[in-house]
Write a protein that holds these residues in place. Structure first.
Motif, PDB file in Angstrom:
ATOM      1  N   LEU A 265       0.845  -1.191   0.000  1.00  0.00           N
ATOM      2  CA  LEU A 265       0.000   0.000   0.000  1.00  0.00           C
ATOM      3  C   LEU A 265       0.881   1.243   0.000  1.00  0.00           C
ATOM      4  O   LEU A 265       1.879   1.303   0.727  1.00  0.00           O
ATOM      5  CB  LEU A 265      -0.894  -0.015   1.244  1.00  0.00           C
ATOM      6  CG  LEU A 265      -1.992   1.031   1.357  1.00  0.00           C
ATOM      7  CD1 LEU A 265      -3.025   0.825   0.248  1.00  0.00           C
ATOM      8  CD2 LEU A 265      -2.674   0.915   2.715  1.00  0.00           C
ATOM      9  N   ASN A 266       0.519   2.233  -0.803  1.00  0.00           N
ATOM     10  CA  ASN A 266       1.262   3.485  -0.844  1.00  0.00           C
ATOM     11  C   ASN A 266       1.117   4.215   0.498  1.00  0.00           C
ATOM     12  O   ASN A 266       0.010   4.536   0.916  1.00  0.00           O
ATOM     13  CB  ASN A 266       0.734   4.365  -1.987  1.00  0.00           C
ATOM     14  CG  ASN A 266       1.571   5.621  -2.194  1.00  0.00           C
ATOM     15  OD1 ASN A 266       2.501   5.895  -1.429  1.00  0.00           O
ATOM     16  ND2 ASN A 266       1.240   6.384  -3.209  1.00  0.00           N
ATOM     17  N   GLY A 267       2.251   4.449   1.158  1.00  0.00           N
ATOM     18  CA  GLY A 267       2.222   5.094   2.469  1.00  0.00           C
ATOM     19  C   GLY A 267       2.310   6.607   2.418  1.00  0.00           C
ATOM     20  O   GLY A 267       2.500   7.259   3.451  1.00  0.00           O
ATOM     21  N   ILE A 268       2.186   7.189   1.222  1.00  0.00           N
ATOM     22  CA  ILE A 268       2.214   8.645   1.079  1.00  0.00           C
ATOM     23  C   ILE A 268       0.804   9.141   0.791  1.00  0.00           C
ATOM     24  O   ILE A 268       0.134   8.643  -0.125  1.00  0.00           O
ATOM     25  CB  ILE A 268       3.169   9.074  -0.053  1.00  0.00           C
ATOM     26  CG1 ILE A 268       4.601   8.632   0.255  1.00  0.00           C
ATOM     27  CG2 ILE A 268       3.108  10.583  -0.254  1.00  0.00           C
ATOM     28  CD1 ILE A 268       5.594   8.978  -0.829  1.00  0.00           C
TER      29      ILE A 268
ATOM     30  N   PHE B 198      -5.571   5.030   6.056  1.00  0.00           N
ATOM     31  CA  PHE B 198      -6.274   4.195   7.040  1.00  0.00           C
ATOM     32  C   PHE B 198      -7.486   3.514   6.401  1.00  0.00           C
ATOM     33  O   PHE B 198      -7.723   2.316   6.610  1.00  0.00           O
ATOM     34  CB  PHE B 198      -6.709   5.043   8.231  1.00  0.00           C
ATOM     35  CG  PHE B 198      -7.496   4.299   9.264  1.00  0.00           C
ATOM     36  CD1 PHE B 198      -6.929   3.260   9.984  1.00  0.00           C
ATOM     37  CD2 PHE B 198      -8.820   4.631   9.519  1.00  0.00           C
ATOM     38  CE1 PHE B 198      -7.658   2.558  10.940  1.00  0.00           C
ATOM     39  CE2 PHE B 198      -9.550   3.944  10.472  1.00  0.00           C
ATOM     40  CZ  PHE B 198      -8.970   2.909  11.186  1.00  0.00           C
ATOM     41  N   THR B 199      -8.236   4.259   5.606  1.00  0.00           N
ATOM     42  CA  THR B 199      -9.412   3.699   4.939  1.00  0.00           C
ATOM     43  C   THR B 199      -9.018   2.559   4.003  1.00  0.00           C
ATOM     44  O   THR B 199      -9.683   1.517   3.943  1.00  0.00           O
ATOM     45  CB  THR B 199     -10.142   4.789   4.136  1.00  0.00           C
ATOM     46  OG1 THR B 199     -10.604   5.814   5.035  1.00  0.00           O
ATOM     47  CG2 THR B 199     -11.348   4.216   3.396  1.00  0.00           C
ATOM     48  N   GLN B 200      -7.892   2.733   3.293  1.00  0.00           N
ATOM     49  CA  GLN B 200      -7.414   1.680   2.395  1.00  0.00           C
ATOM     50  C   GLN B 200      -6.974   0.437   3.167  1.00  0.00           C
ATOM     51  O   GLN B 200      -7.243  -0.696   2.754  1.00  0.00           O
ATOM     52  CB  GLN B 200      -6.251   2.207   1.559  1.00  0.00           C
ATOM     53  CG  GLN B 200      -6.637   3.315   0.591  1.00  0.00           C
ATOM     54  CD  GLN B 200      -5.434   3.852  -0.158  1.00  0.00           C
ATOM     55  OE1 GLN B 200      -4.811   3.148  -0.949  1.00  0.00           O
ATOM     56  NE2 GLN B 200      -5.075   5.109   0.100  1.00  0.00           N
ATOM     57  N   ILE B 201      -6.302   0.652   4.290  1.00  0.00           N
ATOM     58  CA  ILE B 201      -5.882  -0.478   5.127  1.00  0.00           C
ATOM     59  C   ILE B 201      -7.099  -1.242   5.627  1.00  0.00           C
ATOM     60  O   ILE B 201      -7.141  -2.473   5.579  1.00  0.00           O
ATOM     61  CB  ILE B 201      -5.023   0.002   6.316  1.00  0.00           C
ATOM     62  CG1 ILE B 201      -3.685   0.572   5.822  1.00  0.00           C
ATOM     63  CG2 ILE B 201      -4.760  -1.147   7.288  1.00  0.00           C
ATOM     64  CD1 ILE B 201      -2.838   1.181   6.917  1.00  0.00           C
TER      65      ILE B 201
ATOM     66  N   GLY C  77      -9.969  -1.419   4.276  1.00  0.00           N
ATOM     67  CA  GLY C  77     -10.570  -2.139   3.156  1.00  0.00           C
ATOM     68  C   GLY C  77      -9.892  -3.478   2.926  1.00  0.00           C
ATOM     69  O   GLY C  77     -10.561  -4.497   2.695  1.00  0.00           O
ATOM     70  N   ILE C  78      -8.552  -3.487   3.004  1.00  0.00           N
ATOM     71  CA  ILE C  78      -7.797  -4.733   2.845  1.00  0.00           C
ATOM     72  C   ILE C  78      -8.124  -5.699   3.971  1.00  0.00           C
ATOM     73  O   ILE C  78      -8.368  -6.892   3.751  1.00  0.00           O
ATOM     74  CB  ILE C  78      -6.286  -4.437   2.824  1.00  0.00           C
ATOM     75  CG1 ILE C  78      -5.909  -3.660   1.564  1.00  0.00           C
ATOM     76  CG2 ILE C  78      -5.481  -5.740   2.903  1.00  0.00           C
ATOM     77  CD1 ILE C  78      -4.493  -3.132   1.567  1.00  0.00           C
ATOM     78  N   ILE C  79      -8.140  -5.183   5.190  1.00  0.00           N
ATOM     79  CA  ILE C  79      -8.414  -6.020   6.361  1.00  0.00           C
ATOM     80  C   ILE C  79      -9.818  -6.618   6.291  1.00  0.00           C
ATOM     81  O   ILE C  79     -10.009  -7.820   6.503  1.00  0.00           O
ATOM     82  CB  ILE C  79      -8.250  -5.204   7.656  1.00  0.00           C
ATOM     83  CG1 ILE C  79      -6.772  -4.883   7.886  1.00  0.00           C
ATOM     84  CG2 ILE C  79      -8.818  -5.971   8.855  1.00  0.00           C
ATOM     85  CD1 ILE C  79      -6.530  -3.940   9.044  1.00  0.00           C
ATOM     86  N   ASP C  80     -10.806  -5.779   5.978  1.00  0.00           N
ATOM     87  CA  ASP C  80     -12.188  -6.257   5.948  1.00  0.00           C
ATOM     88  C   ASP C  80     -12.378  -7.320   4.869  1.00  0.00           C
ATOM     89  O   ASP C  80     -13.122  -8.289   5.064  1.00  0.00           O
ATOM     90  CB  ASP C  80     -13.143  -5.089   5.713  1.00  0.00           C
ATOM     91  CG  ASP C  80     -13.199  -4.137   6.904  1.00  0.00           C
ATOM     92  OD1 ASP C  80     -12.791  -4.557   8.018  1.00  0.00           O
ATOM     93  OD2 ASP C  80     -13.625  -2.980   6.726  1.00  0.00           O
ATOM     94  N   GLN C  81     -11.717  -7.150   3.745  1.00  0.00           N
ATOM     95  CA  GLN C  81     -11.821  -8.147   2.673  1.00  0.00           C
ATOM     96  C   GLN C  81     -11.214  -9.473   3.113  1.00  0.00           C
ATOM     97  O   GLN C  81     -11.797 -10.542   2.884  1.00  0.00           O
ATOM     98  CB  GLN C  81     -11.113  -7.645   1.418  1.00  0.00           C
ATOM     99  CG  GLN C  81     -11.221  -8.624   0.254  1.00  0.00           C
ATOM    100  CD  GLN C  81     -10.518  -8.102  -0.996  1.00  0.00           C
ATOM    101  OE1 GLN C  81      -9.842  -7.085  -0.962  1.00  0.00           O
ATOM    102  NE2 GLN C  81     -10.690  -8.801  -2.103  1.00  0.00           N
ATOM    103  N   ASN C  82     -10.043  -9.413   3.749  1.00  0.00           N
ATOM    104  CA  ASN C  82      -9.384 -10.641   4.194  1.00  0.00           C
ATOM    105  C   ASN C  82     -10.093 -11.260   5.392  1.00  0.00           C
ATOM    106  O   ASN C  82     -10.118 -12.479   5.547  1.00  0.00           O
ATOM    107  CB  ASN C  82      -7.925 -10.351   4.548  1.00  0.00           C
ATOM    108  CG  ASN C  82      -7.042 -10.242   3.319  1.00  0.00           C
ATOM    109  OD1 ASN C  82      -6.504 -11.228   2.834  1.00  0.00           O
ATOM    110  ND2 ASN C  82      -6.910  -9.036   2.782  1.00  0.00           N
TER     111      ASN C  82
END
Length: 208
Positions: A171-174, A181-184, A186-191
């Motif tokens: 994930l792009n950290g910039i 946080f929203t992108q993280i 999203g990844i967590i909820d999918q997994n």
């Protein structure tokens, strides 16, 4: 139970995101450095063993670190929604040992998320942080670049291990903190939705 391996080079914003994830998902933050210091301070058997090795200038072996993680899992698993593993695993053997340990607790790693930030941006962030952190390694550019190189070398190995399990996510950290946080999440909820909670459940799904 939700278990995340969160990786990111020094200055990537991993600490900030960890705190937000802890609040969002009721997770316990497991930093091997913090665990080590706590065990030494408490004078536990593992802590005394680790201190003896460190005093002799030796690395703390994986089995001792795994023992500390096992102790933390037993302490918190009844009340925590899961765990964030920070700074561990750093090698493939450590990742394999962690999988074995989690299986003993009828759980597993849901995903590994790596925050990616270009080296020049990391150097700029850490030098700025060094003005207030008081940490010598945040104030020396050569040390900062060395830390980033070590991180990149270690992550490349472990990323391949989790990629083979389809659990690795870069994930792009910039960008804005909330956007990352929203992108993280999203990844967590999918997994979280697709990964079996335990090996036993995985077996049930195959039989079904």
């Amino acid at each position: 139970m939700l278990n995340i391996v969160l990786f990111g080079p020094p200055g990537a914003g991993k600490g900030t995101q960890s705190q937000k994830l802890i609040a969002q998902y009721n997770l316990v933050h497991l930093s091997t450095g913090d665990l080590l210091r706590a065990q030494i301070a408490q004078g536990t058997e593992l802590g005394l063993r680790a201190k003896k090795l460190m005093d002799e200038g030796l690395l703390v072996p994986d089995e001792v670190v795994i023992g500390m993680i096992d102790s933390a899992l037993q302490t918190h698993k009844a009340t925590a929604g899961g765990f964030i593993f920070d700074g561990f695993p750093r090698t493939v053997p450590q990742a394999e040992s962690l999988d074995q340990l989690m299986a003993q607790h009828d759980s597993g790693i849901n995903c590994m998320i790596a925050l990616e930030v270009q080296e020049e941006e990391l150097v700029k962030r850490l030098l700025e942080r060094g003005k207030t952190s008081g940490r010598p390694d945040d104030q020396d550019e050569s040390k900062i670049r060395r830390r980033v190189t070590v991180y990149n070398t270690e992550t490349a190995q472990v990323a391949g291990y989790y990629a083979a399990q389809k659990k690795f996510h870069a994930l792009n950290g910039i960008g804005p903190i909330e956007s990352i946080f929203t992108q993280i999440c999203g990844i967590i909820d999918q997994n979280k939705a697709t990964a079996p909670e335990t090996p036993a459940e995985a077996t049930k799904e195959v039989k079904a």
